[in-house]
Scaffold this motif. Sequence first.
Motif, PDB file in Angstrom:
ATOM      1  N   GLN A  25       0.805  -1.214   0.000  1.00 20.41           N
ATOM      2  CA  GLN A  25       0.000   0.000   0.000  1.00 20.41           C
ATOM      3  C   GLN A  25       0.838   1.263   0.000  1.00 20.41           C
ATOM      4  OE1 GLN A  25      -3.388   0.268  -0.497  1.00 20.41           O
ATOM      5  NE2 GLN A  25      -3.068  -1.881  -1.006  1.00 20.41           N
ATOM      6  N   GLU A  26       2.094   1.170   0.457  1.00 22.27           N
ATOM      7  CA  GLU A  26       2.991   2.316   0.370  1.00 22.27           C
ATOM      8  C   GLU A  26       3.184   2.724  -1.088  1.00 22.27           C
ATOM      9  OE1 GLU A  26       5.272   4.195   2.583  1.00 22.27           O
ATOM     10  OE2 GLU A  26       3.680   3.702   3.993  1.00 22.27           O
ATOM     11  N   TYR A  70       0.208   4.726  -2.201  1.00 18.85           N
ATOM     12  CA  TYR A  70       0.245   6.097  -1.684  1.00 18.85           C
ATOM     13  C   TYR A  70       1.238   6.962  -2.463  1.00 18.85           C
ATOM     14  CZ  TYR A  70      -2.694   5.497   2.465  1.00 18.85           C
ATOM     15  OH  TYR A  70      -3.756   5.314   3.312  1.00 18.85           O
ATOM     16  N   ARG A  71       2.417   6.406  -2.758  1.00 24.99           N
ATOM     17  CA  ARG A  71       3.413   7.177  -3.494  1.00 24.99           C
ATOM     18  C   ARG A  71       2.907   7.529  -4.896  1.00 24.99           C
ATOM     19  NH1 ARG A  71       7.259   2.733  -1.820  1.00 24.99           N
ATOM     20  NH2 ARG A  71       7.939   3.318   0.280  1.00 24.99           N
ATOM     21  N   ASP A  95      -6.829  11.331   2.811  1.00 24.18           N
ATOM     22  CA  ASP A  95      -6.028  10.157   3.138  1.00 24.18           C
ATOM     23  C   ASP A  95      -4.618  10.302   2.569  1.00 24.18           C
ATOM     24  OD1 ASP A  95      -5.624   7.678   4.281  1.00 24.18           O
ATOM     25  OD2 ASP A  95      -6.345   6.561   2.544  1.00 24.18           O
ATOM     26  N   VAL A  96      -4.531  10.728   1.305  1.00 19.16           N
ATOM     27  CA  VAL A  96      -3.233  10.888   0.653  1.00 19.16           C
ATOM     28  C   VAL A  96      -2.460  12.057   1.264  1.00 19.16           C
ATOM     29  CG1 VAL A  96      -2.040  11.322  -1.535  1.00 19.16           C
ATOM     30  CG2 VAL A  96      -4.110   9.913  -1.497  1.00 19.16           C
ATOM     31  N   TYR A 154      -0.883  11.067   4.453  1.00 18.89           N
ATOM     32  CA  TYR A 154       0.310  10.254   4.166  1.00 18.89           C
ATOM     33  C   TYR A 154       1.488  11.165   3.820  1.00 18.89           C
ATOM     34  CZ  TYR A 154       3.683   7.512   1.554  1.00 18.89           C
ATOM     35  OH  TYR A 154       4.853   6.967   1.115  1.00 18.89           O
ATOM     36  N   ARG A 200       2.816  12.939   6.901  1.00 17.12           N
ATOM     37  CA  ARG A 200       3.580  12.011   7.752  1.00 17.12           C
ATOM     38  C   ARG A 200       4.969  11.772   7.166  1.00 17.12           C
ATOM     39  NH1 ARG A 200       0.287   8.144   7.640  1.00 17.12           N
ATOM     40  NH2 ARG A 200      -0.763   8.521   9.632  1.00 17.12           N
ATOM     41  N   PHE A 201       5.027  11.584   5.844  1.00 15.14           N
ATOM     42  CA  PHE A 201       6.309  11.340   5.183  1.00 15.14           C
ATOM     43  C   PHE A 201       7.223  12.555   5.306  1.00 15.14           C
ATOM     44  CE2 PHE A 201       9.119  11.610   1.511  1.00 15.14           C
ATOM     45  CZ  PHE A 201       9.692  10.343   1.487  1.00 15.14           C
TER      46      PHE A 201
END
Length: 292
Positions: free
Chosen positions: A184-185, A188-189, A205-206, A209, A212-213
């Motif tokens: 799933q990473e 997201y990328r 949601d994106v 992510y 967080r990154f």
Amino acid sequence: MSIQWFPGHMAKARRQITEKLGLIDVVIELLDARLPLSSRNPMIDDIIKNKPRLILLNKSDLSDKKVTDEWVHFFSKRLGFMALPIDSLSGKGVSKIPALCSGLAQPIMAKRSEKGMKPRAVRTMILGIPNVGKSSLINRLSKRNVAQTGDRPAVTKGQQWVKVGKSMELLDTPGILWPKFEDQEVGYRLAASGAIKDEILDYQDVAIYICRFLMKHYPNHLMKRYRLHALSDDPAEVLEQIGKNRGCLMPGGIIDFEKASELVLRELRSGKLGRISLEFPPQPLEEVEVND
């Protein structure tokens, strides 16, 4: 986040690529310099097998230069592929491509010569996932607008041959995503980079992510762009503060998280957040599956 997207035209594109592969001398694999492994379609290894291959890391103007240099080393020294960072929009690095393809095709051309066959242009095929910049690269190489471009996936729908000077011919192909993202990473990328249609994404949601990154790998980029004095440990709270600082508000002063999420996504993709890589080369002990 679960993204499954394999429309019919992509299955058709895979068949077309397989059918035309016998005409090709060198395969050009176009990757996103910000996420090289995540933007590699694993099906392409199965399709092209041992064909000579040139890996291009496009959009290198948006990626972290130090990390991109590490990716070039990774592909060349650990996987054995020639790799070149480029920027198809500005043209940086693009002029080197024909000569590199000619070098990779030299053994094939030598065999043709030994058989008494007439010299011809090197035939190449460009492959990559949607929105990685194939059409922009083709237009830059051919020095004319022969391929439709757009900042969205799935612009190219068919195949066409394009002449690149007198020494090279290029077969354009539609972008192909694979039917399932096991990690799933990766999903997201790809969503963050714009490789997946926005219509099927959950922006918030994106965006969480991404926050967080960036909090982990590029905190200064995040703080400088959105004038954050400190970063919470909760990416949702960081997104809320971004929305507040940038005026993403609904009546009553309530944060419009959807608007704030679109803002973060748009500014990451455009480079306004700075040069950022969304993926780093695996450490030597990590295994990377490559199908020869």
